[in-house]
Design a protein around this motif. Structure first.
Motif, short mmCIF file in Angstrom:
data_model
loop_
_atom_site.label_atom_id
_atom_site.label_comp_id
_atom_site.label_asym_id
_atom_site.label_seq_id
_atom_site.Cartn_x
_atom_site.Cartn_y
_atom_site.Cartn_z
N LEU A 198 37.19 -24.97 46.08
CA LEU A 198 37.59 -23.84 46.92
C LEU A 198 39.11 -23.74 47.06
O LEU A 198 39.61 -22.89 47.80
N GLU A 199 39.81 -24.63 46.38
CA GLU A 199 41.27 -24.59 46.36
C GLU A 199 41.83 -24.58 47.78
O GLU A 199 41.57 -25.49 48.56
N ASP A 200 42.58 -23.53 48.16
CA ASP A 200 43.19 -23.52 49.49
C ASP A 200 42.33 -22.83 50.55
O ASP A 200 42.74 -22.64 51.68
N VAL A 201 41.11 -22.45 50.18
CA VAL A 201 40.19 -21.83 51.13
C VAL A 201 39.42 -22.94 51.86
O VAL A 201 38.93 -23.88 51.24
N LYS A 202 39.35 -22.82 53.18
CA LYS A 202 38.69 -23.83 54.00
C LYS A 202 37.43 -23.26 54.65
O LYS A 202 37.34 -22.05 54.91
N LEU A 203 36.48 -24.13 54.93
CA LEU A 203 35.27 -23.74 55.64
C LEU A 203 35.34 -24.19 57.09
O LEU A 203 35.84 -25.28 57.38
N LYS A 204 34.85 -23.37 57.99
CA LYS A 204 34.79 -23.72 59.41
C LYS A 204 33.33 -23.63 59.87
O LYS A 204 32.77 -22.54 60.00
N TRP A 205 32.73 -24.77 60.12
CA TRP A 205 31.35 -24.84 60.56
C TRP A 205 31.24 -24.41 62.02
O TRP A 205 31.95 -24.90 62.88
N VAL A 206 30.34 -23.45 62.30
CA VAL A 206 30.19 -22.95 63.67
C VAL A 206 28.83 -23.31 64.26
O VAL A 206 28.52 -22.90 65.38
N GLY A 207 28.04 -24.07 63.53
CA GLY A 207 26.72 -24.45 64.01
C GLY A 207 25.71 -24.42 62.88
O GLY A 207 26.04 -24.09 61.75
N ASN A 208 24.47 -24.78 63.20
CA ASN A 208 23.40 -24.80 62.22
C ASN A 208 22.40 -23.69 62.46
O ASN A 208 22.29 -23.15 63.56
N THR A 209 21.64 -23.36 61.42
CA THR A 209 20.56 -22.39 61.52
C THR A 209 19.39 -22.91 60.70
O THR A 209 19.55 -23.78 59.84
N ILE A 210 18.19 -22.39 60.96
CA ILE A 210 17.04 -22.66 60.10
C ILE A 210 16.46 -21.33 59.61
O ILE A 210 15.38 -21.29 59.05
N SER A 211 17.22 -20.25 59.80
CA SER A 211 16.72 -18.91 59.48
C SER A 211 17.68 -18.14 58.59
O SER A 211 18.81 -17.83 59.00
N GLY A 212 17.24 -17.81 57.38
CA GLY A 212 18.04 -16.98 56.50
C GLY A 212 18.30 -15.60 57.08
O GLY A 212 19.45 -15.13 57.08
N PRO A 213 17.25 -14.88 57.56
CA PRO A 213 17.50 -13.57 58.15
C PRO A 213 18.53 -13.60 59.27
O PRO A 213 19.38 -12.71 59.37
N GLN A 214 18.47 -14.63 60.12
CA GLN A 214 19.46 -14.74 61.19
C GLN A 214 20.85 -14.96 60.63
O GLN A 214 21.84 -14.42 61.13
N ASP A 215 20.93 -15.74 59.54
CA ASP A 215 22.23 -16.06 58.94
C ASP A 215 22.90 -14.81 58.39
O ASP A 215 24.09 -14.59 58.60
N ILE A 216 22.14 -13.97 57.68
CA ILE A 216 22.77 -12.78 57.11
C ILE A 216 23.02 -11.71 58.17
O ILE A 216 23.93 -10.88 58.01
N GLN A 217 22.23 -11.71 59.24
CA GLN A 217 22.55 -10.81 60.36
C GLN A 217 23.91 -11.17 60.94
O GLN A 217 24.71 -10.30 61.27
N SER A 218 24.15 -12.48 61.05
CA SER A 218 25.43 -12.94 61.59
C SER A 218 26.58 -12.54 60.68
O SER A 218 27.67 -12.21 61.15
N ALA A 219 26.34 -12.55 59.36
CA ALA A 219 27.37 -12.10 58.42
C ALA A 219 27.60 -10.60 58.55
O ALA A 219 28.74 -10.12 58.49
#
Length: 361
Positions: A65-86
């Motif tokens: 990811l070179e200079d791009v960093k990830l910031k974890w904001v929590g966990n999910t067990i739901s794909g639909p919920q994950d893409i809603q958040s996006a």
């Protein structure tokens, strides 16, 4: 892959892929109008999965990811919920089963799929398991039974519906099969304690349960549909427009991670994932990771094809969940940000290692 003509229209009992209504209006995707590289964000917020290393996390650890960093904001067990958040901007990317992506896009959510991140093959698949002495041996035996899965309206419920329909259950009988949400880490225990009669288990959780014994598969998604890429990461269209360079680094980095895992000895991939989980310090059990075999992505570098989405467009239209012609596969995704090339594979391949099979086993 079997024809979709074998599928029948289900009852209205289950609102398959019921997602939160979004009032946002889609913003066209494109790299034009993006800010300068200096102005673009270099930190991507995301949700993880407990006890699991997702591909972006692997890509970051490998330096892809070179200079791009990830910031974890929590966990999910739901794909639909994950893409809603996006879609709503709570995270910068989210991943889900492609049927959920289609349904959310049909609601005019401002998202675009950018790379496949999981799929089904001989090594990476979900099975619907019952206890060895269970009276459940057929689709009809599921009537009145509880089926535990990670979330409703996503991959597992789609597979269950296909299985029931292909085995000739009437709409009235399908209503009597009860899918329930059970966290993946609790599914095996719930099955063994007979709180549910069927449990959906995949990959490392599946293999650990099989090693313990006492369970057997009723069917698997690999048996139903064969090899296929099943889910994609989506990004908000506004983010893609404003941060095209960051998006390209992210997508290409994930693509490199897919191919690194495909061509690196399985033991090394497992060791890397265990190291990542230990370093992030979330008090997670690393033991199941030793069962990892494959991410299951069908296409090289996770590039998306029309067929990955068209299957679910057709099926959702047949079910009445979307209108026929409401969405087109080509409008739901882009490979524009995937700059992976074969030279990346040669560069990322560990010295002296031998490529594994496609399944990674």
């Amino acid at each position: 892959m079997s024809s979709l003509s074998k599928l029948t229209t289900p009852s209205n009992r289950r609102q398959f892929l019921t997602l939160l209504g979004l009032s946002t209006v889609a913003v066209s995707c494109g790299t034009g109008g993006g800010g300068s590289a200096k102005e673009q964000t270099k930190t991507l917020r995301y949700q993880g999965w407990a006890g699991t290393v997702i591909l972006p996390e692997l890509a970051q650890d490998l330096g892809f990811l070179e200079d791009v960093k990830l910031k974890w904001v929590g966990n999910t067990i739901s794909g639909p919920q994950d893409i809603q958040s996006a879609a709503t901007g709570q995270v910068d990317f989210g991943g889900a089963f492609n049927g959920a992506v289609v349904k959310l896009a049909a609601r005019k959510a401002p998202i675009t799929a950018v790379i496949s991140y999981y799929g089904v093959d001989k090594a990476a698949y979900n099975g619907f398991y019952v206890l060895k002495d269970s009276p459940v041996h057929s689709a009809r035996d599921l009537i009145g039974k509880k089926v535990g899965m990670n979330t409703l309206g996503a991959h597992s419920e789609a597979m269950l519906d296909i299985y029931l329909q292909r085995h000739g259950l009437s709409q009235a009988d399908i209503k009597k099969v009860e899918p329930l949400v059970v966290p993946p880490v609790n599914t095996e225990q719930s099955l063994r304690q007979k709180q549910i009669q069927v449990g959906v288990l995949g990959d490392i959780l599946r293999d650990r349960a099989l090693e313990t014994g006492g369970i057997r598969p009723l069917f698997t998604d690999y048996q139903l549909l064969g090899n296929f890429s099943a889910g994609t990461y989506v990004v908000n269209d506004r983010f893609l427009k404003q941060n095209p360079d960051t998006a390209r680094v992210f997508v290409t980095g994930v693509a490199r991670a897919i191919e690194w895992a495909r061509t690196t000895p399985r033991e090394e991939v497992i060791a890397r994932q265990i190291e990542i989980v230990k370093k992030r310090g979330r008090n997670e059990d690393t033991a199941p990771l030793k069962y990892w075999k494959s991410f299951g992505v069908a296409e090289t570098a996770g590039r998306i094809t029309d067929k990955d989405l068209q299957l679910w467009i057709d099926w959702l239209a047949q079910r009445g969940d979307i209108e026929k012609g409401q969405v087109k596969a080509k409008d739901l995704y882009t490979n524009e940000f995937n700059a992976y090339s074969p030279k990346d594979s040669r560069k990322d391949k560990p010295s002296g290692s031998k490529p594994t099979s496609k399944s990674g086993s």
